[in-house]
Scaffold this active site. Structure first.
Site, PDB file in Angstrom:
ATOM      1  N   GLY A   1      51.596  47.001  38.153  1.00 42.47           N
ATOM      2  CA  GLY A   1      52.459  48.174  38.045  1.00 42.47           C
ATOM      3  C   GLY A   1      53.822  48.073  38.691  1.00 42.47           C
TER       4      GLY A   1
ATOM      5  N   MET B   1      47.594  45.669  33.915  1.00 39.26           N
ATOM      6  CA  MET B   1      46.546  44.938  33.196  1.00 39.26           C
ATOM      7  C   MET B   1      45.256  44.846  34.002  1.00 39.26           C
ATOM      8  SD  MET B   1      47.351  44.152  30.095  1.00 39.26           S
ATOM      9  CE  MET B   1      46.056  42.959  29.735  1.00 39.26           C
TER      10      MET B   1
ATOM     11  N   ILE C   1      53.817  47.662  30.826  1.00 38.01           N
ATOM     12  CA  ILE C   1      52.684  47.181  31.606  1.00 38.01           C
ATOM     13  C   ILE C   1      53.002  45.813  32.216  1.00 38.01           C
ATOM     14  CG2 ILE C   1      51.491  46.024  29.684  1.00 38.01           C
ATOM     15  CD1 ILE C   1      48.865  47.336  30.781  1.00 38.01           C
ATOM     16  N   CYS C   2      52.450  45.567  33.404  1.00 33.13           N
ATOM     17  CA  CYS C   2      52.489  44.247  34.028  1.00 33.13           C
ATOM     18  C   CYS C   2      51.101  44.018  34.638  1.00 33.13           C
ATOM     19  CB  CYS C   2      53.622  44.133  35.053  1.00 33.13           C
ATOM     20  SG  CYS C   2      53.435  45.180  36.516  1.00 33.13           S
ATOM     21  N   ARG C   3      51.005  43.223  35.672  1.00 34.70           N
ATOM     22  CA  ARG C   3      49.685  42.958  36.253  1.00 34.70           C
ATOM     23  C   ARG C   3      49.144  44.185  36.994  1.00 34.70           C
ATOM     24  NH1 ARG C   3      47.490  40.650  41.140  1.00 34.70           N
ATOM     25  NH2 ARG C   3      45.574  39.528  40.648  1.00 34.70           N
TER      26      ARG C   3
END
Length: 109
Positions: free
Chosen positions: A64, A88, A60-62
């Site tokens: 994708g 996120m 996961i990141c902010r």
């Protein structure tokens, strides 16, 4: 690219957060492993120690994009990895908890 929806993640699923330190400090999923994309290759051993041997790595990141890069890298290494669709931002919008290291309510930066 293999992806997973936030709604399909269960409590206890292994989550790898590849956002940078300032984003992590603002708020993250409780229990996630944090290895920023900028340090990922150098710290790859931390993932191999922490990840379940027979389980999937949900990256996961902010939003994708960065997690997609790491997911592709992990897949090339033979790791069962999937990108968390929407990152996120979707996690928080779905009402999933976002916390700080101190256990307080956090936010997605």
């Amino acid at each position: 690219m293999p992806t997973v929806e936030v709604a399909d993640l269960k409590d206890g699923d292994f989550l790898l957060d590849v956002r940078e330190d300032d984003e992590w400090q603002a708020g993250h999923a409780e229990g996630a492993l944090h290895i920023p994309l900028s340090e990922f290759v150098a710290r790859y051993g931390e993932l191999t120690e922490a990840a379940p041997q027979d389980g999937r790595v949900n990256v996961i990141c902010r939003s994708g994009g960065r997690s997609a890069q790491v997911t592709m890298y992990l897949a090339q290494q033979g790791v069962d990895a999937v990108n968390v669709d929407g990152g996120m931002q979707v996690w928080a919008a779905a009402g999933r908890p976002v916390v700080t290291d101190a256990g307080q309510d956090g936010f997605v930066l």
